[in-house]
Write a protein that holds these residues in place. Structure first.
Motif, PDB file in Angstrom:
ATOM      1  N   PHE A   1     -71.679   0.323 -70.288  1.00  0.00           N
ATOM      2  CA  PHE A   1     -71.734   1.660 -70.919  1.00  0.00           C
ATOM      3  C   PHE A   1     -70.499   1.839 -71.803  1.00  0.00           C
ATOM      4  N   PRO A   2     -70.479   1.137 -72.934  1.00  0.00           N
ATOM      5  CA  PRO A   2     -69.264   1.176 -73.752  1.00  0.00           C
ATOM      6  C   PRO A   2     -68.906   2.572 -74.267  1.00  0.00           C
ATOM      7  N   ASP A   3     -69.922   3.430 -74.430  1.00  0.00           N
ATOM      8  CA  ASP A   3     -69.634   4.740 -75.029  1.00  0.00           C
ATOM      9  C   ASP A   3     -69.568   5.893 -74.034  1.00  0.00           C
ATOM     10  N   ALA A   4     -69.847   5.625 -72.773  1.00  0.00           N
ATOM     11  CA  ALA A   4     -69.911   6.735 -71.808  1.00  0.00           C
ATOM     12  C   ALA A   4     -68.518   7.118 -71.301  1.00  0.00           C
ATOM     13  N   VAL A   5     -68.427   8.351 -70.840  1.00  0.00           N
ATOM     14  CA  VAL A   5     -67.211   8.767 -70.135  1.00  0.00           C
ATOM     15  C   VAL A   5     -67.357   8.268 -68.695  1.00  0.00           C
ATOM     16  N   ILE A   6     -66.502   7.348 -68.302  1.00  0.00           N
ATOM     17  CA  ILE A   6     -66.581   6.816 -66.940  1.00  0.00           C
ATOM     18  C   ILE A   6     -65.482   7.457 -66.107  1.00  0.00           C
ATOM     19  N   MET A   7     -65.937   8.195 -65.125  1.00  0.00           N
ATOM     20  CA  MET A   7     -64.998   9.022 -64.374  1.00  0.00           C
ATOM     21  C   MET A   7     -64.653   8.421 -63.015  1.00  0.00           C
ATOM     22  N   LEU A   8     -63.377   8.266 -62.820  1.00  0.00           N
ATOM     23  CA  LEU A   8     -62.883   7.860 -61.512  1.00  0.00           C
ATOM     24  C   LEU A   8     -62.865   9.147 -60.687  1.00  0.00           C
ATOM     25  N   ALA A   9     -63.835   9.265 -59.798  1.00  0.00           N
ATOM     26  CA  ALA A   9     -64.020  10.558 -59.132  1.00  0.00           C
ATOM     27  C   ALA A   9     -63.583  10.491 -57.667  1.00  0.00           C
ATOM     28  N   GLY A  10     -64.421  10.996 -56.772  1.00  0.00           N
ATOM     29  CA  GLY A  10     -64.032  11.099 -55.365  1.00  0.00           C
ATOM     30  C   GLY A  10     -63.605   9.770 -54.765  1.00  0.00           C
ATOM     31  N   GLY A  11     -62.578   9.793 -53.960  1.00  0.00           N
ATOM     32  CA  GLY A  11     -62.177   8.596 -53.231  1.00  0.00           C
ATOM     33  C   GLY A  11     -61.183   7.723 -53.957  1.00  0.00           C
ATOM     34  N   ARG A  12     -60.751   8.182 -55.136  1.00  0.00           N
ATOM     35  CA  ARG A  12     -59.810   7.327 -55.874  1.00  0.00           C
ATOM     36  C   ARG A  12     -58.521   7.136 -55.093  1.00  0.00           C
ATOM     37  N   GLU A  13     -58.083   8.177 -54.382  1.00  0.00           N
ATOM     38  CA  GLU A  13     -56.854   8.072 -53.587  1.00  0.00           C
ATOM     39  C   GLU A  13     -57.040   7.111 -52.417  1.00  0.00           C
ATOM     40  N   VAL A  14     -58.271   7.104 -51.855  1.00  0.00           N
ATOM     41  CA  VAL A  14     -58.542   6.246 -50.702  1.00  0.00           C
ATOM     42  C   VAL A  14     -58.507   4.770 -51.111  1.00  0.00           C
ATOM     43  N   VAL A  15     -59.096   4.475 -52.246  1.00  0.00           N
ATOM     44  CA  VAL A  15     -59.200   3.075 -52.681  1.00  0.00           C
ATOM     45  C   VAL A  15     -57.915   2.586 -53.349  1.00  0.00           C
ATOM     46  N   PHE A  16     -57.357   3.413 -54.197  1.00  0.00           N
ATOM     47  CA  PHE A  16     -56.226   2.943 -55.004  1.00  0.00           C
ATOM     48  C   PHE A  16     -54.865   3.464 -54.535  1.00  0.00           C
ATOM     49  N   ALA A  17     -54.859   4.442 -53.658  1.00  0.00           N
ATOM     50  CA  ALA A  17     -53.622   5.134 -53.265  1.00  0.00           C
ATOM     51  C   ALA A  17     -52.908   5.588 -54.538  1.00  0.00           C
ATOM     52  N   SER A  18     -51.647   5.242 -54.687  1.00  0.00           N
ATOM     53  CA  SER A  18     -50.945   5.748 -55.875  1.00  0.00           C
ATOM     54  C   SER A  18     -51.213   4.876 -57.101  1.00  0.00           C
ATOM     55  N   GLU A  19     -51.960   3.799 -56.897  1.00  0.00           N
ATOM     56  CA  GLU A  19     -52.155   2.879 -58.025  1.00  0.00           C
ATOM     57  C   GLU A  19     -53.474   3.134 -58.772  1.00  0.00           C
TER      58      GLU A  19
END
Lengths: 176, 274
Positions: free
Chosen positions: B213-231
């Motif tokens: 989806f080269p043109d879509a807005v890809i949103m890092l939504a719920g759970g980003r803190e769980v998976v990535f923590a501060s990264e």
């Protein structure tokens, strides 16, 4: 304009004839076969109806390459224009993307798909042969100025009654 | 360019559906705040705060299966009140919806409708038994048909297979959404699911979606803190170009000003409009 769509007839010539007869009765002006035709007899039957048609070669149609000049047979993905719309016809769903035509027709999965995303209409009429589902299915697409009307016809095998479901999609978003 | 989106949970809990990922279902009895209707005044104030935090989208979320008449009236009222005072794009997220209801939302100024497919058609019956995936898909079609922008994505790490993730991606490709929220399942002791995501898996998902989806807005939504923590910025580098700022529906998020600081420090431009 009313277009008839069938797919995956495989060896079931009788079921194919019943579906074609139904679509002709419904007044189609053009017929699309989305592949896995298998039996040349089915193409002969379509020819006998004096219909404009196109049929795409599927993965079970290699033997039909020898008769490509005799019938309206094409290879996938086949792009064409009809009823003021751009079309892409294929057997394998892998050619669905990019969504680069108004109407996209595919087969192979034996599963009905009627999807409209506001711009592209994606259709799979399911299976005429009824191998996977026990239902023989086909569809008509009415292309009107402002909307698409898709009618899916399905018949439990060994019965004669066709049932139908209708889905309407308005082409100019928001002006319904 | 990054798009920031804030969420307002305007009706919480009391949902009779049994989605295994959701704390708002009464079936699981999760310890969350439950309320029938947030006051319009509170919603408007939240929108003002979101705007201050540079959010371009403000999402009005209601719990429950779908957009019934009462919910529709309430969401319309909330939308009108927000738009009167705040220049922000309204995203409505109110479950399954008919074309008629969606047209009403559009009329009062809603710009985007969010309805996630959540997971593959094949895996969905293992996640929810009270409604079908096909119903979800149909709502997404309705959204596009009435000319609203569609925001539709999924939740990952619910035990689905790679094949399920590809199937979801292909279904979304047919719908061609404008925005795609990528959520990672957040565990709760009362929910029957356990998270199966890893950071590598998350990065792979984001990259695959960006490629497709080269043109879509890809949103890092719920759970980003769980998976990535501060990264979480790694998710942006992998191809996401939007984040949810502030809190999620029933779980705390990062502080919005902290996220904003990270973005600005890296010289990322924040979009004013979505």
């Amino acid at each position: 304009m009313r277009v008839g769509i069938i797919s995956d007839t495989h060896k079931k010539v009788g079921r194919a004839k019943k579906a074609i007869d139904l679509l002709v009765d419904k007044g189609i002006e053009f017929l699309i076969h989305a592949g896995d035709i298998v039996k040349e007899e089915i193409l002969e039957y379509i020819e006998s109806k004096n219909l404009r048609y196109v049929a795409v070669l599927g993965n079970n149609d290699y033997h039909l390459y020898s008769v490509v000049d005799k019938y309206e047979l094409v290879t996938e993905p086949f792009y064409f224009k009809l009823a003021g719309k751009t079309w892409k016809l294929m057997h394998y769903p892998k050619y669905i993307f990019p969504l680069d035509t108004d109407i996209i027709v595919y087969g192979h999965t034996h599963e009905v798909d009627i999807t409209f995303n506001g711009k592209n209409l994606i259709l799979n009429p399911g299976e005429v042969c009824a191998r996977d589902t026990g239902f023989s299915s086909c569809m008509t697409l009415d292309i009107k100025k402002d909307k698409y009307v898709v009618t899916l016809f399905y018949r439990k095998i060994k019965t004669t009654e066709w049932k139908s479901k209708v889905k309407e999609f308005f082409i100019s978003g928001g002006k319904e | 360019m990054i798009y920031l989106c804030a969420i307002s949970n305007i009706r919480s809990g009391a949902c009779r559906e049994d989605c295994k990922f959701c704390t708002q279902s009464v079936k699981w009895g999760a310890d969350i705040e439950r309320f029938r209707q947030k006051s319009i005044e509170t919603i408007v104030n939240e929108a003002k705060l979101a705007k201050k935090n540079r959010a371009s989208g403000f999402c009005l979320v209601t719990s429950g299966k779908g957009l019934d008449d009462k919910t529709l009236e309430y969401v319309c009222r909330a939308t009108k009140a927000v738009l009167k005072e705040v220049d922000i794009s309204i995203i409505a997220c109110n479950g399954t919806a008919s074309k008629e209801s969606l047209k009403e939302l559009k009329k009062v100024g809603v710009k985007i409708y969010n309805h996630n497919l959540e997971t593959s058609r094949e895996y969905y019956p293992k996640i929810c038994s009270t409604h079908s995936w096909d119903e979800r898909f149909e709502t997404c079609e309705n959204v596009k048909s009435v000319g609203l922008k569609l925001c539709s994505g999924g939740i990952f790490g619910m035990g689905e297979s790679e094949k399920d993730r590809i199937s979801l991606l292909n279904s979304l490709k047919k719908l061609n959404p404008d925005g795609i929220p990528i959520n990672f399942f957040i565990e709760n002791e009362r929910l029957p699911l356990r998270a199966t995501h890893t950071k590598d898996m998350a990065l792979k998902i984001i990259k695959t979606f960006r490629t497709n989806f080269p043109d879509a807005v890809i949103m890092l939504a719920g759970g980003r803190e769980v998976v990535f923590a501060s990264e979480w910025f790694e998710g942006i580098k992998a191809g996401a170009n939007s984040i949810v700022i502030g809190d999620y529906l029933t779980t705390k998020g990062e502080r919005a000003d902290k996220d904003l600081e990270i973005l600005l420090k890296r010289g990322i431009k924040v979009a004013n409009e979505c």
